[in-house]
Write an enzyme that holds these catalytic residues in place. Structure first.
Site, mmCIF file in Angstrom:
data_model
loop_
_atom_site.group_PDB
_atom_site.id
_atom_site.type_symbol
_atom_site.label_atom_id
_atom_site.label_comp_id
_atom_site.label_asym_id
_atom_site.label_seq_id
_atom_site.Cartn_x
_atom_site.Cartn_y
_atom_site.Cartn_z
ATOM 1 N N ASP A 178 32.334 24.420 60.890
ATOM 2 C CA ASP A 178 31.848 25.794 60.895
ATOM 3 C C ASP A 178 32.216 26.374 59.528
ATOM 4 O OD1 ASP A 178 31.076 28.441 61.973
ATOM 5 O OD2 ASP A 178 33.227 28.836 61.881
ATOM 6 N N ASP B 246 32.260 30.303 58.470
ATOM 7 C CA ASP B 246 32.942 31.595 58.418
ATOM 8 C C ASP B 246 34.188 31.611 59.297
ATOM 9 O OD1 ASP B 246 30.848 32.947 56.788
ATOM 10 O OD2 ASP B 246 29.628 32.449 58.535
ATOM 11 N N ASP C 228 36.606 28.003 64.486
ATOM 12 C CA ASP C 228 37.591 29.082 64.612
ATOM 13 C C ASP C 228 37.305 29.998 65.790
ATOM 14 O OD1 ASP C 228 36.502 32.049 63.224
ATOM 15 O OD2 ASP C 228 35.247 30.257 63.167
#
Length: 226
Positions: free
Chosen positions: A12, A14, A171
Site C-alpha cells: 500500500d 499512503d 496500514d
C-alpha cells in the site's frame, strides 16, 4: 536465492510506504471548507483512512449533503492533494530500507493504492521509490476499491505471480481485509494506533501493533525469510 524465492511483495502507499495522510487531511479540510463544511478535524479524517479517494468523496457528498458532484469533489481533492504531495511527501526510512533489501534479493514488488494513478506516480518519483517500484495499480483502474481484493489481485496479475505467493504491507483495516480476501499474507502496520485491535488486523500474519514507530526493515525481512 534466499528463503524469499517465490515470494512477491505488494505495498500500500499512503501511510505504509510514505507519510501522506497529513496531506490527504489538509486537502480534504480545504475542499470541505470551500463547500460550506468548516471544522473538519483529524479525528473526522481518520474515519476515511484506508479507502479510496473516490469512495471518500462519495461518502462526503451523502454525509454532508454537498451540492457538488462526486466528479467535481474528486477532481478538487486530487488537485489539492497533488499540490501538497509533490513537494513534501516523506518516505518512511525503515520502509525505504525494506524496499532496498527486497530489491537486492530480486523480489518482485508492486504498489496497490486507493490514490489516483497520477498521485501514486508523482509520490514514487518524488521520493525516489520508483527506482524499485515500477508496477503500480490504482483503485481507479479496478471495479472495486479496498476492502475488496481487486487492486491486490490486479497487482499480482501484472507481476505474473500467484496471489498465494504474495505478501501485502498495509496500514489500514480495509487494506488488511482486502489482502485476506485476495488470499495473500499480510504485514500490518496500523496507521491509527487505536485501530490495532480491529478484527481485520487479526488476519495479518505479522501485526506491528506500534505502527511505523515499531516497524523495522530487518524484522519484516526476517519474518518473510522464515
Amino acid at each position: 536465492m534466499s528463503g524469499l524465492s517465490g515470494t512477491s511483495v505488494i505495498f500500500d502507499l499512503d501511510g505504509t510506504l510514505v507519510d501522506s495522510e497529513p496531506h490527504y487531511f489538509e486537502a480534504g479540510r480545504q475542499v470541505l471548507a470551500e463547500h460550506g463544511v468548516p471544522g473538519f478535524t483529524w479525528t473526522d479524517h481518520e474515519r476515511y483512512v484506508g479507502i479510496s479517494t473516490l469512495e471518500t468523496v462519495t461518502l462526503w457528498k451523502r454525509e454532508y449533503g454537498l451540492e457538488a458532484t462526486v466528479d467535481e469533489l474528486l477532481a478538487a481533492k486530487n488537485r489539492r492533494y497533488l499540490d501538497l504531495a509533490r513537494t513534501a511527501t516523506r518516505a518512511y526510512p525503515e520502509m525505504r530500507e525494506f524496499v532496498e533489501l527486497l530489491a537486492n534479493e530480486g523480489v518482485p514488488m508492486a504498489v496497490a493504492s486507493g490514490s489516483s494513478l497520477e498521485a501514486i506516480t508523482a509520490i514514487l518519483a518524488g521520493t525516489g521509490l520508483d527506482t524499485h517500484l515500477r508496477t503500480v495499480v490504482s483503485a481507479d483502474e479496478v471495479d472495486h476499491g479496498k476492502p475488496a481484493p481487486d487492486v491486490f489481485l490486479e497487482a499480482a496479475r501484472r507481476l505474473g505471480v500467484a496471489a498465494g505467493d504474495c505478501v501485502v504491507l498495509e496500514d489500514a483495516a480495509p487494506g488488511a481485509a482486502a489482502a485476506h480476501a485476495a488470499g495473500m499474507r499480510c504485514i500490518a502496520i496500523p496507521y491509527v494506533a487505536a485501530q490495532a485491535d480491529a478484527p481485520e488486523f487479526a488476519t495479518a500474519g505479522l501485526l506491528v501493533r506500534g505502527g511505523q514507530g515499531e516497524f523495522t526493515a530487518r524484522a519484516a525481512y526476517d519474518w518473510l525469510r522464515n
